[in-house]
Design a protein around this motif. Structure first.
Motif, mmCIF file in Angstrom:
data_model
loop_
_atom_site.group_PDB
_atom_site.id
_atom_site.type_symbol
_atom_site.label_atom_id
_atom_site.label_comp_id
_atom_site.label_asym_id
_atom_site.label_seq_id
_atom_site.Cartn_x
_atom_site.Cartn_y
_atom_site.Cartn_z
ATOM 1 N N MET A 55 11.498 -2.527 -6.459
ATOM 2 C CA MET A 55 10.680 -2.765 -5.276
ATOM 3 C C MET A 55 9.345 -2.043 -5.420
ATOM 4 O O MET A 55 9.167 -1.222 -6.294
ATOM 5 N N PHE A 56 8.434 -2.334 -4.573
ATOM 6 C CA PHE A 56 7.101 -1.740 -4.531
ATOM 7 C C PHE A 56 7.219 -0.252 -4.200
ATOM 8 O O PHE A 56 8.008 0.144 -3.345
ATOM 9 N N LYS A 57 6.413 0.578 -4.868
ATOM 10 C CA LYS A 57 6.448 2.023 -4.628
ATOM 11 C C LYS A 57 5.037 2.585 -4.504
ATOM 12 O O LYS A 57 4.099 2.075 -5.109
ATOM 13 N N LEU A 58 4.934 3.660 -3.732
ATOM 14 C CA LEU A 58 3.697 4.434 -3.633
ATOM 15 C C LEU A 58 3.881 5.744 -4.378
ATOM 16 O O LEU A 58 4.976 6.311 -4.370
ATOM 17 N N THR A 59 2.819 6.237 -4.988
ATOM 18 C CA THR A 59 2.851 7.593 -5.522
ATOM 19 C C THR A 59 2.581 8.554 -4.368
ATOM 20 O O THR A 59 2.111 8.146 -3.287
ATOM 21 N N THR A 60 2.826 9.815 -4.604
ATOM 22 C CA THR A 60 2.538 10.819 -3.581
ATOM 23 C C THR A 60 1.059 10.822 -3.219
ATOM 24 O O THR A 60 0.693 10.891 -2.048
ATOM 25 N N ALA A 61 0.196 10.702 -4.232
ATOM 26 C CA ALA A 61 -1.256 10.693 -3.981
ATOM 27 C C ALA A 61 -1.651 9.497 -3.128
ATOM 28 O O ALA A 61 -2.471 9.616 -2.202
ATOM 29 N N ALA A 62 -1.075 8.331 -3.397
ATOM 30 C CA ALA A 62 -1.393 7.134 -2.604
ATOM 31 C C ALA A 62 -0.902 7.306 -1.172
ATOM 32 O O ALA A 62 -1.617 6.970 -0.221
ATOM 33 N N ALA A 63 0.302 7.834 -1.004
ATOM 34 C CA ALA A 63 0.848 8.026 0.341
ATOM 35 C C ALA A 63 -0.019 8.990 1.150
ATOM 36 O O ALA A 63 -0.299 8.741 2.332
ATOM 37 N N GLU A 64 -0.475 10.062 0.522
ATOM 38 C CA GLU A 64 -1.336 11.021 1.214
ATOM 39 C C GLU A 64 -2.632 10.351 1.664
ATOM 40 O O GLU A 64 -3.105 10.578 2.780
ATOM 41 N N GLN A 65 -3.206 9.516 0.813
ATOM 42 C CA GLN A 65 -4.458 8.837 1.172
ATOM 43 C C GLN A 65 -4.230 7.792 2.255
ATOM 44 O O GLN A 65 -5.079 7.617 3.136
ATOM 45 N N VAL A 66 -3.100 7.100 2.221
ATOM 46 C CA VAL A 66 -2.775 6.129 3.275
ATOM 47 C C VAL A 66 -2.691 6.851 4.621
ATOM 48 O O VAL A 66 -3.230 6.370 5.631
ATOM 49 N N LEU A 67 -2.038 8.008 4.644
ATOM 50 C CA LEU A 67 -1.938 8.777 5.893
ATOM 51 C C LEU A 67 -3.311 9.220 6.386
ATOM 52 O O LEU A 67 -3.603 9.148 7.583
ATOM 53 N N VAL A 74 3.551 -0.264 -8.650
ATOM 54 C CA VAL A 74 3.326 1.096 -8.166
ATOM 55 C C VAL A 74 1.868 1.187 -7.736
ATOM 56 O O VAL A 74 0.972 0.841 -8.502
ATOM 57 N N MET A 75 1.648 1.630 -6.506
ATOM 58 C CA MET A 75 0.288 1.841 -6.016
ATOM 59 C C MET A 75 -0.031 3.324 -6.117
ATOM 60 O O MET A 75 0.729 4.160 -5.630
ATOM 61 N N ASP A 76 -1.145 3.636 -6.755
ATOM 62 C CA ASP A 76 -1.557 5.022 -6.943
ATOM 63 C C ASP A 76 -2.958 5.201 -6.381
ATOM 64 O O ASP A 76 -3.665 4.220 -6.109
ATOM 65 N N TYR A 77 -3.362 6.439 -6.217
ATOM 66 C CA TYR A 77 -4.713 6.776 -5.767
ATOM 67 C C TYR A 77 -5.268 7.728 -6.811
ATOM 68 O O TYR A 77 -4.783 8.858 -6.958
ATOM 69 N N VAL A 78 -6.259 7.261 -7.560
ATOM 70 C CA VAL A 78 -6.756 8.039 -8.689
ATOM 71 C C VAL A 78 -8.279 8.062 -8.718
ATOM 72 O O VAL A 78 -8.941 7.236 -8.107
ATOM 73 N N GLU A 79 -8.785 9.004 -9.478
ATOM 74 C CA GLU A 79 -10.230 9.122 -9.697
ATOM 75 C C GLU A 79 -10.499 8.737 -11.145
ATOM 76 O O GLU A 79 -10.350 9.549 -12.050
ATOM 77 N N ILE A 80 -10.859 7.474 -11.368
ATOM 78 C CA ILE A 80 -11.151 7.005 -12.718
ATOM 79 C C ILE A 80 -12.558 7.461 -13.114
ATOM 80 O O ILE A 80 -12.777 7.936 -14.211
ATOM 81 N N GLU A 81 -13.493 7.304 -12.194
ATOM 82 C CA GLU A 81 -14.843 7.824 -12.381
ATOM 83 C C GLU A 81 -14.993 9.030 -11.477
ATOM 84 O O GLU A 81 -14.564 8.996 -10.318
ATOM 85 N N GLU A 82 -15.608 10.066 -11.972
ATOM 86 C CA GLU A 82 -15.747 11.297 -11.201
ATOM 87 C C GLU A 82 -16.397 11.035 -9.847
ATOM 88 O O GLU A 82 -17.437 10.389 -9.757
ATOM 89 N N GLY A 83 -15.733 11.503 -8.798
ATOM 90 C CA GLY A 83 -16.250 11.366 -7.443
ATOM 91 C C GLY A 83 -16.012 10.011 -6.810
ATOM 92 O O GLY A 83 -16.505 9.759 -5.721
ATOM 93 N N LYS A 84 -15.282 9.118 -7.492
ATOM 94 C CA LYS A 84 -15.036 7.775 -6.959
ATOM 95 C C LYS A 84 -13.545 7.434 -7.007
ATOM 96 O O LYS A 84 -13.125 6.569 -7.775
ATOM 97 N N PRO A 85 -12.747 8.105 -6.177
ATOM 98 C CA PRO A 85 -11.317 7.788 -6.181
ATOM 99 C C PRO A 85 -11.054 6.452 -5.480
ATOM 100 O O PRO A 85 -11.811 6.043 -4.598
ATOM 101 N N HIS A 86 -10.004 5.776 -5.918
ATOM 102 C CA HIS A 86 -9.626 4.525 -5.265
ATOM 103 C C HIS A 86 -8.165 4.186 -5.579
ATOM 104 O O HIS A 86 -7.557 4.771 -6.472
ATOM 105 N N PHE A 87 -7.647 3.237 -4.830
ATOM 106 C CA PHE A 87 -6.286 2.780 -5.053
ATOM 107 C C PHE A 87 -6.253 1.877 -6.282
ATOM 108 O O PHE A 87 -7.165 1.072 -6.493
ATOM 109 N N ILE A 88 -5.191 2.017 -7.066
ATOM 110 C CA ILE A 88 -4.952 1.105 -8.180
ATOM 111 C C ILE A 88 -3.522 0.588 -8.060
ATOM 112 O O ILE A 88 -2.658 1.239 -7.472
ATOM 113 N N PHE A 89 -3.294 -0.583 -8.608
ATOM 114 C CA PHE A 89 -1.982 -1.213 -8.583
ATOM 115 C C PHE A 89 -1.498 -1.358 -10.019
ATOM 116 O O PHE A 89 -2.148 -2.037 -10.822
#
Length: 105
Positions: free
Chosen positions: A1-13, A76-91
């Motif tokens: 099933m679909f899952k969130l990482t801890t970082a994604a869940a924190e950002q959703v909240l 899995v949905m995550d919240y990451v910073e691929i470019e410095e200072g520009k975090p976003h959700f990734i799937f």
């Protein structure tokens, strides 16, 4: 099933609090593009349909329409910073032709 990482869940909240959407479910949706890639959509919703699939991940209430399950299952949905200072959700979805497994740390 679909899952969130801890970082994604924190950002959703955080987003729910900022958008006055606390207590609402996060609706997830997906559609296949002409090139085979998958387009992802999400937003807070306070009404859930009778046929919607409801579940939790990392303490977040999630909802999706039954027709979205085949594309979103195993994602899995995550919240990451691929470019410095520009975090976003990734799937991270093995069903997406553009998916590349994360490198082992």
């Amino acid at each position: 099933m679909f899952k969130l990482t801890t970082a994604a869940a924190e950002q959703v909240l955080k987003a729910a609090k900022q958008g006055n959407a606390e207590g609402m479910s996060l609706r997830l949706a997906a559609a296949r593009k002409p090139d085979g890639a998958i387009e992802y959509r999400m937003g807070f919703e306070d009404s859930v349909g009778e046929d919607d699939i409801r579940f939790q991940s990392e303490g977040i209430d999630l909802v999706m329409a039954p027709e979205d399950v085949p594309l979103l299952d195993e994602t899995v949905m995550d919240y990451v910073e691929i470019e410095e200072g520009k975090p976003h959700f990734i799937f991270l979805n093995p069903k997406d032709p553009n998916y590349r497994p994360p490198a082992d740390a």
